[in-house]
Write a protein that holds these residues in place. Structure first.
Motif, short mmCIF file in Angstrom:
data_model
loop_
_atom_site.label_atom_id
_atom_site.label_comp_id
_atom_site.label_asym_id
_atom_site.label_seq_id
_atom_site.Cartn_x
_atom_site.Cartn_y
_atom_site.Cartn_z
N ASP A 144 -16.65 -15.50 66.22
CA ASP A 144 -17.35 -16.81 66.45
C ASP A 144 -18.86 -16.73 65.91
O ASP A 144 -19.42 -15.92 66.15
CB ASP A 144 -17.04 -17.36 68.08
CG ASP A 144 -17.59 -18.56 68.24
OD1 ASP A 144 -16.96 -19.49 67.88
OD2 ASP A 144 -18.85 -18.78 68.93
N VAL A 145 -19.30 -18.01 65.41
CA VAL A 145 -20.32 -18.10 64.85
C VAL A 145 -21.44 -18.28 66.21
O VAL A 145 -22.57 -17.74 66.01
CB VAL A 145 -20.82 -19.12 64.05
CG1 VAL A 145 -22.07 -19.41 63.65
CG2 VAL A 145 -19.92 -18.90 62.76
N TYR A 146 -21.17 -18.66 67.14
CA TYR A 146 -21.79 -19.31 68.15
C TYR A 146 -22.16 -18.52 69.40
O TYR A 146 -22.97 -18.54 70.26
CB TYR A 146 -21.65 -20.67 68.74
CG TYR A 146 -21.80 -21.70 67.50
CD1 TYR A 146 -23.26 -22.33 67.49
CD2 TYR A 146 -20.77 -22.12 66.77
CE1 TYR A 146 -23.31 -23.10 66.54
CE2 TYR A 146 -20.92 -23.04 65.93
CZ TYR A 146 -22.26 -23.58 65.72
OH TYR A 146 -22.32 -24.60 64.77
N VAL A 158 -13.66 -21.32 75.89
CA VAL A 158 -14.61 -20.86 76.68
C VAL A 158 -15.46 -19.73 75.69
O VAL A 158 -14.75 -18.95 75.06
CB VAL A 158 -14.26 -20.02 78.13
CG1 VAL A 158 -15.33 -19.02 78.65
CG2 VAL A 158 -14.02 -20.93 79.00
N ALA A 159 -16.70 -19.70 75.78
CA ALA A 159 -17.57 -18.59 74.86
C ALA A 159 -18.01 -17.65 76.06
O ALA A 159 -18.39 -18.25 77.01
CB ALA A 159 -18.57 -19.36 74.20
N ARG A 160 -18.38 -16.55 75.67
CA ARG A 160 -19.08 -15.39 76.49
C ARG A 160 -20.13 -14.56 75.44
O ARG A 160 -19.96 -14.29 74.54
CB ARG A 160 -18.06 -14.60 76.87
CG ARG A 160 -17.03 -15.19 77.91
CD ARG A 160 -16.05 -14.04 78.44
NE ARG A 160 -15.42 -14.24 79.77
CZ ARG A 160 -14.69 -13.56 80.24
NH1 ARG A 160 -14.37 -12.15 79.87
NH2 ARG A 160 -14.03 -13.75 81.44
N ASP A 161 -21.01 -14.30 76.48
CA ASP A 161 -22.18 -13.27 75.75
C ASP A 161 -22.14 -12.06 76.95
O ASP A 161 -22.62 -12.27 78.18
CB ASP A 161 -23.51 -13.87 75.83
CG ASP A 161 -24.47 -13.03 75.29
OD1 ASP A 161 -23.97 -11.85 75.07
OD2 ASP A 161 -25.60 -13.46 75.06
N ALA A 170 -16.83 -24.31 75.75
CA ALA A 170 -17.45 -24.70 74.48
C ALA A 170 -17.09 -26.32 74.09
O ALA A 170 -16.33 -26.86 74.82
CB ALA A 170 -16.91 -23.96 73.29
N HIS A 171 -18.12 -26.81 73.35
CA HIS A 171 -18.09 -28.32 73.14
C HIS A 171 -16.91 -28.41 71.84
O HIS A 171 -17.32 -28.60 70.66
CB HIS A 171 -19.09 -28.86 72.56
CG HIS A 171 -20.25 -29.23 73.66
ND1 HIS A 171 -20.72 -28.27 74.41
CD2 HIS A 171 -20.21 -30.49 74.19
CE1 HIS A 171 -21.59 -29.00 75.47
NE2 HIS A 171 -21.31 -30.23 75.36
N ALA A 202 -23.71 -26.52 68.73
CA ALA A 202 -25.03 -26.38 69.14
C ALA A 202 -25.34 -26.90 70.59
O ALA A 202 -26.34 -26.73 71.10
CB ALA A 202 -25.90 -27.05 68.06
N LEU A 203 -24.36 -27.96 71.10
CA LEU A 203 -24.74 -28.35 72.26
C LEU A 203 -24.32 -27.36 73.50
O LEU A 203 -24.81 -27.40 74.58
CB LEU A 203 -23.60 -29.55 72.52
CG LEU A 203 -24.08 -30.87 71.77
CD1 LEU A 203 -23.08 -31.97 72.01
CD2 LEU A 203 -25.41 -31.49 71.75
#
Length: 304
Positions: A144-146, A158-161, A170-171, A202-203
């Protein structure tokens, strides 16, 4: 929703295709869903299911209390006290969002702004949450880019770090977020928006995500675009009035929306993902071999 014992991982599907695989057309989503098992579908908790009635029909929204518990609770309070009844869709920005809230607030007519009742006027920001290993998690393999990792949890994209131990919804198209002013604590759930265009990732981590639309998305995405900056309606008569918003738990059982959502930790969902990644048929001669988070819509259907 907690993890259940479904013996399945998406990784088991991501194998190199054989010559026989390449000769067979990829099953369509309709075909795959027709083969699904009843236990692969879930019924949303009535305490988290909103029924928003517009002149054109009903929009069903599932709240995400495991990700934004304070905002979910405040929205429930607003719904219990009929805050949204008679408010309006005030903004439709092309390729971005449809937003609904109190028209008087957008007209800066503060004297006629609807009181919030028992709901809280401000809330701490819930832009991310700590990764919880007890929550269901179905990762995607293509990056994923973000975010360092993406996948699905409880039916939400859902995105994770992992480095920071944080995750967030995620939006993507159909995501329902909490509008706010500049201050991060100013979003309280009285003004909500749905993503109707290209995913504005970006949101992410800058706004609280309240949930996502399960059904009736066309009633929000097909509205006329507002001509004023940011898609606001200069002509107040073009605003779409919200007839009512009800929590399914507050409705008689016979009147509750009957809807099921495909489990994102199910084998059928994994097959749908792989079909999007490597579609092969007479038209798609060259499969993409990859898929991004917001390209996958979690299926829903009317309950039998």
């Amino acid at each position: 929703m907690r993890r259940t014992l479904l013996a399945f991982t998406l990784a088991s599907l991501f194998t190199l295709p054989t010559l026989a695989d390449e000769a067979r057309p990829t099953p369509t989503a309709k075909e795959l869903l027709a083969q699904s098992r009843p236990q692969e579908w879930r019924t949303p908790d009535p305490k988290n299911l909103l029924d928003m009635k517009l002149p054109g029909g009903h929009v069903l929204i599932e709240l995400a209390p495991d990700f934004t518990p304070l905002h979910a609770a405040n929205i429930r309070t607003l719904v219990h006290e009929h805050y949204f009844d008679g408010l309006a869709v005030v903004r439709v920005q092309d390729n971005f969002v449809t937003q609904w809230d109190d028209p008087a607030a957008d007209d800066e007519d503060k004297a006629h702004t609807r009181p919030l009742g028992s709901a809280k006027p401000t809330l701490p920001p819930e832009f991310t949450r700590a990764i919880d290993p007890k929550l269901e998690w179905t990762p995607l393999p293509d990056g994923d880019v973000y975010a360092p990792a993406v996948g699905f949890s409880e039916g939400f994209p859902v995105a994770r770090d992992p480095a920071t131990g944080r995750e967030w919804i995620a939006h993507c198209y159909g995501t329902v977020g909490v509008a706010r002013d500049v201050g991060p604590e100013t979003g309280n759930g009285s003004a909500l928006y749905a993503i109707i265009g290209q995913a504005p990732r970006a949101l992410d981590r800058n706004l609280a995500v309240a949930g996502r639309v399960l059904d009736g998305m066309e009633l929000l995405s097909a509205l006329p675009r507002g001509p004023a900056p940011m898609g606001f309606y200069e002509d107040k008569s073009r605003r779409v009035t919200i007839e009512s918003v009800r929590l399914a738990a507050d409705m008689p059982k016979a009147e509750r929306p009957r809807i099921e959502v495909l489990r994102t930790d199910s084998p059928t969902f994994g097959k749908l993902v792989e079909a999007r990644r490597n579609r092969r048929d007479a038209f798609y001669a060259v499969p993409a071999g990859k898929v991004d988070l917001c390209s996958i819509a979690v299926p829903s259907r009317k309950a039998k």
